[in-house]
Every structure is written in structure tokens, then in C-alpha cells.
Design an enzyme around this catalytic site. Structure first.
Site, short mmCIF file in Angstrom:
data_model
loop_
_atom_site.label_atom_id
_atom_site.label_comp_id
_atom_site.label_asym_id
_atom_site.label_seq_id
_atom_site.Cartn_x
_atom_site.Cartn_y
_atom_site.Cartn_z
N HIS A 60 0.85 -1.21 0.00
CA HIS A 60 0.00 0.00 0.00
C HIS A 60 0.88 1.25 0.00
O HIS A 60 1.88 1.31 0.72
CB HIS A 60 -0.94 -0.03 1.21
CG HIS A 60 -2.06 -1.01 1.04
ND1 HIS A 60 -2.47 -1.85 2.04
CD2 HIS A 60 -2.83 -1.27 -0.04
CE1 HIS A 60 -3.47 -2.60 1.57
NE2 HIS A 60 -3.71 -2.27 0.33
N GLU B 125 2.22 3.02 3.02
CA GLU B 125 2.79 2.12 4.03
C GLU B 125 4.26 1.80 3.72
O GLU B 125 4.71 0.68 3.90
CB GLU B 125 1.95 0.83 4.10
CG GLU B 125 0.51 1.10 4.50
CD GLU B 125 -0.37 -0.16 4.49
OE1 GLU B 125 0.16 -1.27 4.30
OE2 GLU B 125 -1.58 -0.01 4.67
N HIS C 246 2.08 -5.06 6.40
CA HIS C 246 1.32 -3.83 6.17
C HIS C 246 1.48 -2.95 7.40
O HIS C 246 2.10 -3.33 8.38
CB HIS C 246 -0.17 -4.17 5.97
CG HIS C 246 -0.46 -4.83 4.65
ND1 HIS C 246 -1.05 -4.16 3.61
CD2 HIS C 246 -0.22 -6.09 4.22
CE1 HIS C 246 -1.17 -4.99 2.58
NE2 HIS C 246 -0.68 -6.16 2.92
N GLU D 234 0.35 -6.34 10.67
CA GLU D 234 0.11 -4.89 10.63
C GLU D 234 1.09 -4.23 11.59
O GLU D 234 0.90 -4.20 12.80
CB GLU D 234 -1.34 -4.56 11.04
CG GLU D 234 -2.39 -5.10 10.08
CD GLU D 234 -2.54 -4.28 8.80
OE1 GLU D 234 -1.84 -3.25 8.67
OE2 GLU D 234 -3.34 -4.67 7.94
#
Ligand SMILES: [Zn+2]
Length: 351
Positions: A117, A120, A262, A321
Site C-alpha cells: 500500500h 505504508e 502492512h 500490521e
């Protein structure tokens, strides 16, 4: 005084680092026409003061924005050291190479990926810095935070794609500008908005983690139906070259398990509709204990890379994450990512 022509990927901070001056001094020297919180477009000529005493503490590396040029620099370093192998597994929409790095020679094959992303890029920075530490510790036969790096890399062949989405990352850091090849399209997708901190898609407004043939239609039906800064699944699965590159790469190999990085949330997702094997639960428990991140079975979403990997192979897949806060995470968030991410990524090699 020097004149500098702004290059692709530049930011005020990156230019300041090149010349060893503070970003604020660079802004001041350009009479307020540069703004630390705004973008500098390629081709623009800016003035750089002569500096007798270069700032040393940054070691010539921009700490904040990590982009394709940094991956390239790591690639050059690793290839010259001969510690890490590099393959180009595909090209982005804007024709930037997508690199896969390989370390180790073990039977077990593990795949880490990041920079999916656009906002990110901290995950790309993390993976490159971590891999650099791992390779050096292995070469020195040294312990890396309690792990025997050389022994680890005899057990494992590790594949790392640190930056799946170089075009999107460049957009978030450098913004849109008249000569950008996708200028009009980006402007349309962003509804004329001039800031891109919220952009997570690739340069065509497709979310690369919504592109995967695992519940793709369901996810597409619940998401925007046209190019969008995030969450648009595309007209079909795997339409985007970045996703297709990782798809082909994954199919060519036989990864025992995969971890996609992520940000943010300090969580580890480990399931997909019960397709995950029983050992995934024990594996995520170990990742969690070595990171303090919270294991979560599923995010109630579809179409992600790890979803597809689990469904397609029946082998374990995880989405980590990293960090906490609002993307793009500020540099201050990196200490936590490093402190928790390093042991997670090391433990991840011996699951
Ligand atoms: Zn993400």
C-alpha cells in the site's frame, strides 16, 4: 551556491540529506518557496547553500521517506557484497522493477513482502533494514538479537519483496504534477485533491491487496466500483502488473508459508475461511509472543494476498500490521516497529 534539479522520488528532506543540510535551512534558502510539508516536482531547479559543515547525524540517508531509490541502493550494496541474490519479478505500471531478494540456502522456503500500500512505505524500510542486519550478522557469524543468523539462513531460503507498489509510494511522497504520466487520471481519482497521504492504491487507483482470486467478487461488490485512492478491487482479479508479478513469483516457487507486512494496527491476521492448516494457530502464537502484536483470526475481508495464498495452497499465510497511528506513519513510529518487528521477523524464519 549550488543549483539542483529535482529528480523523481525527491522530497525536501531527501534533497537536504544529499547536501548535508537541515531541511529547514533548505526551505529558508529558497525564500519560502519550498515547504517541508509539501511536494517538490521533478525538473524544478532549487538553490542549495554552500555548506562548510555537513550534518553528520543522518549518515547520508533520509530517515523519513523511504522509496524506490532506497531499495535500489540496498540492492547495489547487497549485490556488491554477494550476500543476497536479486531477481526482477516484474515491473510496475510505470515500469519500475519489482525486486525479489533471496538470502539463505535452506530447504524451507519463506516469503516476506511489503510496500503493498502506497502510504505504508515504512514496511519497505523495515524489511530492507532488517534484511541488511540479517545478512551482515550471518556473514560475521554473529548473533542477531539472540538469534544465530548464519544458522537460521542454513535452515531457510528467504525471499523478500520489500516494495510491491513503487509507483504509489512515489506518489504519496512526491505528489502529482503536470508532467506526471498519470496526472489527469490521478487528479480525477483524487477528486482534485492535492495531498496523497491517504492514497494506498497503485498509480491507476487499484488496491493491490484487493486483487486476489479468493473471494474477489464479494470484496469487489462491497468496495468502490471504479478507480479510487484505496479499496478498489479492479475490473477483475490480477489486472495490475504489480499483483501479477507477485502471483507469478509465488506460483513459480513453493513457499512453506508467507508473511505480508502492512501498517498499521499491531495485529497479525492468520486465517481465511478455515482454509488455513491447524499449525497456523501455533505459529501465530509464536509470532505474537515475539512481537507483542495481537493475533486475529480473520479481518472479515476477502481478496487479499494471504487469503489467496492460504486458500490456494492450504499452507500458512499471515498479514502483519506493523506499528500504530495514521498512515503514513511518522518517523517517531519507527522505533516501535523496529523493536517489535525485528524479533517477529526473526522468529518468523523458524516457525
Ligand atoms: Zn496495507
Amino acid at each position: 551556491m549550488n543549483r539542483y534539479t529535482v529528480q523523481r522520488g525527491d522530497t525536501v528532506r531527501r534533497i537536504a540529506v544529499k547536501y548535508g543540510i537541515s531541511p529547514l535551512a533548505l526551505c529558508n534558502f529558497n525564500n519560502g518557496t519550498l515547504d517541508l510539508e509539501y511536494y517538490v516536482e521533478p525538473g524544478r531547479i532549487i538553490c542549495v547553500p554552500e555548506q562548510k559543515n555537513r550534518l553528520r547525524h543522518r549518515k547520508g540517508v533520509c530517515l523519513e521517506e523511504f522509496n524506490f531509490a532506497d531499495v535500489q541502493a540496498y540492492r547495489d550494496k547487497w549485490l556488491s557484497q554477494g550476500l543476497i541474490h536479486c531477481d526482477t519479478i516484474g515491473y510496475s505500471v510505470m515500469n519500475q522493477p519489482i525486486y525479489a531478494f533471496t538470502a539463505g540456502s535452506g530447504k524451507k522456503e519463506v516469503f516476506y513482502s511489503g510496500g503493498w500500500h502506497a502510504n505504508e512505505w515504512m514496511t519497505s524500510k523495515f524489511l530492507c533494514e532488517w534484511l541488511d542486519h540479517l545478512a551482515e550478522a550471518s556473514a560475521d557469524e554473529a548473533s542477531l538479537f539472540g538469534y544465530d543468523a548464519a544458522a537460521l539462513l542454513k535452515e531457510v531460503t528467504l525471499y523478500v519483496v520489500p516494495m510491491v507498489n513503487p509507483d504509489g509510494i512515489e506518489l504519496v511522497q512526491q505528489g502529482n504534477y503536470p508532467n506526471h504520466p498519470f496526472c489527469e487520471k490521478i487528479r480525477y481519482i483524487n477528486r482534485g485533491g492535492e495531498m496523497f497521504d491517504h492514497w494506498s492504491a497503485n498509480i491507476r487507483g487499484v488496491d493491490l491487496n484487493h486483487q486476489w482470486p479468493a473471494g474477489w467478487q464479494k470484496e469487489a461488490d462491497e468496495s468502490p466500483d471504479r478507480p479510487w485512492p484505496r479499496h478498489y478491487s479492479g475490473k477483475a482479479a490480477l489486472t495490475e502488473p504489480e499483483a501479477l508479478a507477485v502471483f507469478n513469483f509465488t506460483n513459480r516457487r513453493r513457499f512453506d508459508y508467507v508473511i505480508a507486512f502492512h501498517s498499521q494496527g499491531q495485529m497479525i491476521f492468520w486465517g481465511y475461511k478455515g482454509f488455513e492448516p491447524p499449525e497456523s494457530k501455533e505459529m501465530v502464537h509464536r509470532l505474537s509472543r515475539n512481537s507483542s502484536y495481537v493475533p486475529i483470526h480473520t479481518a472479515d475481508s476477502d481478496g487479499g494476498y494471504k487469503d489467496w495464498f492460504i486458500q490456494n495452497t492450504g499452507r500458512p499465510g499471515f498479514t502483519v500490521e506493523l506499528g500504530t497511528g495514521t498512515n503514513p506513519l511518522p518517523l517517531r513510529g519507527y522505533s516501535e516497529i523496529w523493536a517489535n518487528g525485528v524479533p517477529l521477523a526473526l522468529e518468523g524464519l523458524r516457525l
